[in-house]
Design a protein around this motif. Structure first.
Motif, PDB file in Angstrom:
ATOM      1  N   GLN A  35      35.356  46.387  44.069  1.00  0.00           N
ATOM      2  CA  GLN A  35      35.475  45.752  42.816  1.00  0.00           C
ATOM      3  C   GLN A  35      34.168  45.797  42.175  1.00  0.00           C
ATOM      4  O   GLN A  35      34.215  45.535  40.922  1.00  0.00           O
ATOM      5  N   ILE A  38      32.467  50.181  43.111  1.00  0.00           N
ATOM      6  CA  ILE A  38      32.858  51.293  42.264  1.00  0.00           C
ATOM      7  C   ILE A  38      32.326  51.352  40.890  1.00  0.00           C
ATOM      8  O   ILE A  38      31.860  52.606  40.341  1.00  0.00           O
ATOM      9  N   PRO A  39      32.389  50.005  39.990  1.00  0.00           N
ATOM     10  CA  PRO A  39      31.692  50.314  38.853  1.00  0.00           C
ATOM     11  C   PRO A  39      29.956  50.737  39.015  1.00  0.00           C
ATOM     12  O   PRO A  39      29.544  51.417  38.193  1.00  0.00           O
ATOM     13  N   ASN A  42      30.629  54.155  39.268  1.00  0.00           N
ATOM     14  CA  ASN A  42      30.775  54.960  38.277  1.00  0.00           C
ATOM     15  C   ASN A  42      29.620  54.879  37.149  1.00  0.00           C
ATOM     16  O   ASN A  42      29.434  55.960  36.329  1.00  0.00           O
ATOM     17  N   GLN A 105      44.403  41.475  39.281  1.00  0.00           N
ATOM     18  CA  GLN A 105      44.444  42.809  39.516  1.00  0.00           C
ATOM     19  C   GLN A 105      43.200  43.114  40.337  1.00  0.00           C
ATOM     20  O   GLN A 105      43.110  44.011  41.189  1.00  0.00           O
ATOM     21  N   ILE A 106      42.140  42.281  40.142  1.00  0.00           N
ATOM     22  CA  ILE A 106      40.839  42.536  40.781  1.00  0.00           C
ATOM     23  C   ILE A 106      40.900  42.004  42.116  1.00  0.00           C
ATOM     24  O   ILE A 106      40.394  42.328  43.252  1.00  0.00           O
TER      25      ILE A 106
ATOM     26  N   THR B  34      37.925  59.470  40.764  1.00  0.00           N
ATOM     27  CA  THR B  34      38.770  58.108  40.617  1.00  0.00           C
ATOM     28  C   THR B  34      40.191  58.414  40.828  1.00  0.00           C
ATOM     29  O   THR B  34      40.604  59.644  40.218  1.00  0.00           O
ATOM     30  N   GLU B  53      36.281  51.554  32.242  1.00  0.00           N
ATOM     31  CA  GLU B  53      35.934  52.528  33.387  1.00  0.00           C
ATOM     32  C   GLU B  53      35.133  51.665  34.225  1.00  0.00           C
ATOM     33  O   GLU B  53      34.136  52.201  35.081  1.00  0.00           O
ATOM     34  N   HIS B  54      34.915  50.303  34.127  1.00  0.00           N
ATOM     35  CA  HIS B  54      34.555  49.596  35.467  1.00  0.00           C
ATOM     36  C   HIS B  54      35.281  48.087  35.641  1.00  0.00           C
ATOM     37  O   HIS B  54      34.739  47.400  35.950  1.00  0.00           O
ATOM     38  N   GLY B  55      36.513  48.091  35.250  1.00  0.00           N
ATOM     39  CA  GLY B  55      37.273  47.246  35.709  1.00  0.00           C
ATOM     40  C   GLY B  55      37.534  46.036  34.880  1.00  0.00           C
ATOM     41  O   GLY B  55      38.036  45.016  35.134  1.00  0.00           O
ATOM     42  N   THR B  61      45.379  49.818  34.496  1.00  0.00           N
ATOM     43  CA  THR B  61      45.964  49.131  35.587  1.00  0.00           C
ATOM     44  C   THR B  61      47.375  50.000  35.915  1.00  0.00           C
ATOM     45  O   THR B  61      48.278  50.337  35.149  1.00  0.00           O
ATOM     46  N   VAL B  69      46.792  47.169  40.259  1.00  0.00           N
ATOM     47  CA  VAL B  69      45.294  47.405  40.560  1.00  0.00           C
ATOM     48  C   VAL B  69      44.888  48.261  39.504  1.00  0.00           C
ATOM     49  O   VAL B  69      45.613  48.944  38.687  1.00  0.00           O
ATOM     50  N   ARG B  70      43.359  48.240  39.331  1.00  0.00           N
ATOM     51  CA  ARG B  70      42.679  49.033  38.520  1.00  0.00           C
ATOM     52  C   ARG B  70      42.336  50.364  38.970  1.00  0.00           C
ATOM     53  O   ARG B  70      42.014  50.530  40.227  1.00  0.00           O
ATOM     54  N   CYS B  72      40.588  52.689  37.888  1.00  0.00           N
ATOM     55  CA  CYS B  72      39.344  53.095  37.670  1.00  0.00           C
ATOM     56  C   CYS B  72      38.375  52.631  38.814  1.00  0.00           C
ATOM     57  O   CYS B  72      37.420  53.145  38.876  1.00  0.00           O
ATOM     58  N   LEU B  73      38.990  51.834  39.543  1.00  0.00           N
ATOM     59  CA  LEU B  73      38.159  51.029  40.732  1.00  0.00           C
ATOM     60  C   LEU B  73      38.767  51.417  41.823  1.00  0.00           C
ATOM     61  O   LEU B  73      38.162  50.890  42.963  1.00  0.00           O
ATOM     62  N   LEU B  74      39.237  52.499  42.050  1.00  0.00           N
ATOM     63  CA  LEU B  74      39.719  53.189  43.303  1.00  0.00           C
ATOM     64  C   LEU B  74      39.430  54.537  43.228  1.00  0.00           C
ATOM     65  O   LEU B  74      39.265  55.209  42.269  1.00  0.00           O
ATOM     66  N   LEU B  75      39.310  55.176  44.425  1.00  0.00           N
ATOM     67  CA  LEU B  75      38.894  56.609  44.477  1.00  0.00           C
ATOM     68  C   LEU B  75      40.544  56.998  45.060  1.00  0.00           C
ATOM     69  O   LEU B  75      41.200  56.547  45.816  1.00  0.00           O
TER      70      LEU B  75
END
Lengths: 292, 172
Positions: A35, A38-39, A42, A105-106, B34, B53-55, B61, B69-70, B72-75
């Motif tokens: 969490q 990955i940002p 990205n 969610q985080i 992602t 794109e950073h949570g 979601t 979960v997000r 964009c924060l998972l592969l």
């Protein structure tokens, strides 16, 4: 494609993780909850050649609460600990901290150990671990060591881990009789990183005095900051209104917080005094609750 | 499982198998893709939207293994073996779910860009129990951002849902 190219590794046991870290350490990052990582990938703030995903390593997945304390493995998610009634009962300070981390969610993905290894100075858990005198269990292919939280955080986003090491778990000692603790923070919006956070812990003795007080702040320095002068000021007192007013004044006069785009040093100084006072006042409420 | 993942050294792609809205499938995906981009570009499920794109914003979601979960924060490769739910999996045969109906009835969306993220966050939350107070409603909305309609309509939608739960006994 957001992140730059890397080679993805999905080891299934700890030895394999440590072998990969020994081999690729300098050019690798460990992916747990992702969490924060990955940002950064990205945005391409990080471009590791190797990504070591530890999510399939089942031996890192558990936490254990017993009489000696709480051991939290590297893959335990914030939400998992937050929703454990036993953990809430044993460590209210930790529960309060966890509920303040971002959003559900985080917290469903983010891990306790990942947050500690990331060592963000505005994050909740580093300060709480310093207050609780937790120990980081660190392993590499060839070594194993335990690092006290106070020595673990070196600078903003910099921990004591070297590139071949993994934070495999954190050990939090059991709280003794009469020990109480709270966590509070000031944010612009719910779930944001704290402008200032304070973990406050102390032990009520049979004479109604608070002892061994620990006051640890996040967001004011490049690491969790123990306010030792304030700790000494309040330890051995009954936390009367005069003491609370005095400690607030002391914090406001002595603190030299960092300044950034989120807020000024002057404002941080003021609100730190306020949340330290509020936290200490809540230790008195908690004393009533545990009937010391 | 590392030993079962087939690594292509040239394309740096991996095979993954996952269940999306009840359908199991295998895909050959680039390691750095992602999960959000995978769902949109490889699977064609463009109902999952990308904002920050950073949570931070929550637009992307989804539900993975019963948890919001997000994406964009998972592969995508991390979703190997997982069960994914996206907004496309909510309505069945053109019939909206009670949550979607409540959103429509209470003007809980305007441009709609953030809506799918809100819906998936709320579906996961409602499975844990009903949302009965305004405070609970606002807490359940706090992990997503809406930049046009605001949250009043969504709060009303959620509260109407818990009020009607007893009558028709239908779960959102």
């Amino acid at each position: 494609m957001k992140p730059s190219r890397f080679t993805y590794h999905a080891p299934t046991d700890l030895d394999e993780v440590l072998d990969l870290l020994a081999k690729y350490g300098d050019e690798a990052k460990v992916l747990a909850g992702g969490q924060s990582l990955i940002p950064m990938l990205n945005f391409r703030l990080l471009a590791p050649a190797h990504l070591i995903d530890i999510n399939r390593v089942s031996e890192l997945r558990n936490y254990l609460l017993d009489d000696s304390g709480l051991n939290v493995g590297a893959l335990v998610r914030h939400r998992e600990l937050e929703t454990s009634p036993e953990v809430e009962l044993a460590y209210p300070i930790l529960h309060e901290g966890l509920t303040n981390i971002a959003h559900v969610q985080i917290r469903n993905r983010g891990t306790v150990c990942g947050s500690l290894a990331h060592a963000d100075s505005a994050a909740e858990l580093p300060s709480i671990m310093v207050a609780l005198d937790a120990s980081m269990n660190v392993r590499s292919q060839s070594s194993q060591r335990s690092v006290r939280a106070e020595e673990f955080f070196r600078f903003h986003l910099t921990s004591d881990l070297d590139s071949s090491e993994l934070l495999v778990s954190v050990d939090i000692p059991a709280l003794g009789t009469g020990t109480v603790g709270v966590f509070d923070e000031i944010t612009r919006r719910k779930g944001d990183f704290a402008l200032v956070g304070a973990a406050v812990l102390g032990t009520w003795d049979s004479g109604g005095k608070i002892q061994d007080c620990r006051i640890v702040c996040s967001g004011v320095a490049p690491t969790p900051l123990r306010l030792r002068e304030a700790e000494q000021f309040v330890s051995g007192t009954d936390l009367s209104d005069d003491v609370l007013v005095g400690v607030q004044q002391l914090v406001m006069e002595s603190l030299e917080p960092t300044e950034d785009i989120h807020t000024s040093a002057e404002y941080r100084k003021k609100v730190t005094g306020v949340i330290v006072r509020r936290g200490l006042a809540r230790l008195t409420d908690q004393r009533r609750a545990i009937h010391v | 499982m590392s030993e079962t993942i087939d690594i292509d050294p040239i394309e740096s792609k991996l095979w993954i198998t996952l269940t999306i809205n009840g359908s199991k499938g295998s895909y050959f995906v680039e390691q750095r893709l992602t999960l959000a981009d995978f769902l949109r570009k490889e699977v064609g499920l463009v109902g999952t939207h990308l904002g920050c794109e950073h949570g931070s914003c929550g637009a992307c979601t989804i539900i993975m293994d019963d948890k919001a979960v997000r994406s964009c924060l998972l592969l995508a490769v991390q979703a190997d073996g997982a069960s994914i739910e996206t907004v496309e999996g909510l309505a069945r045969d053109g019939a909206l779910t009670p949550l979607q109906e409540a959103f429509r009835a209470h003007h809980a969306l305007q441009c709609g860009y953030c809506t799918s993220g809100f819906l998936l966050s709320l579906v996961a939350r409602l499975r844990e129990g009903p949302i009965e107070t305004e405070a609970e409603a606002r807490e359940s909305l706090s992990g997503n951002i809406c930049r046009c309609t605001g949250y009043t309509g969504m709060v009303s939608a959620l509260l109407s849902l818990s009020n009607s739960n007893g009558e028709d006994g239908e779960k959102p």
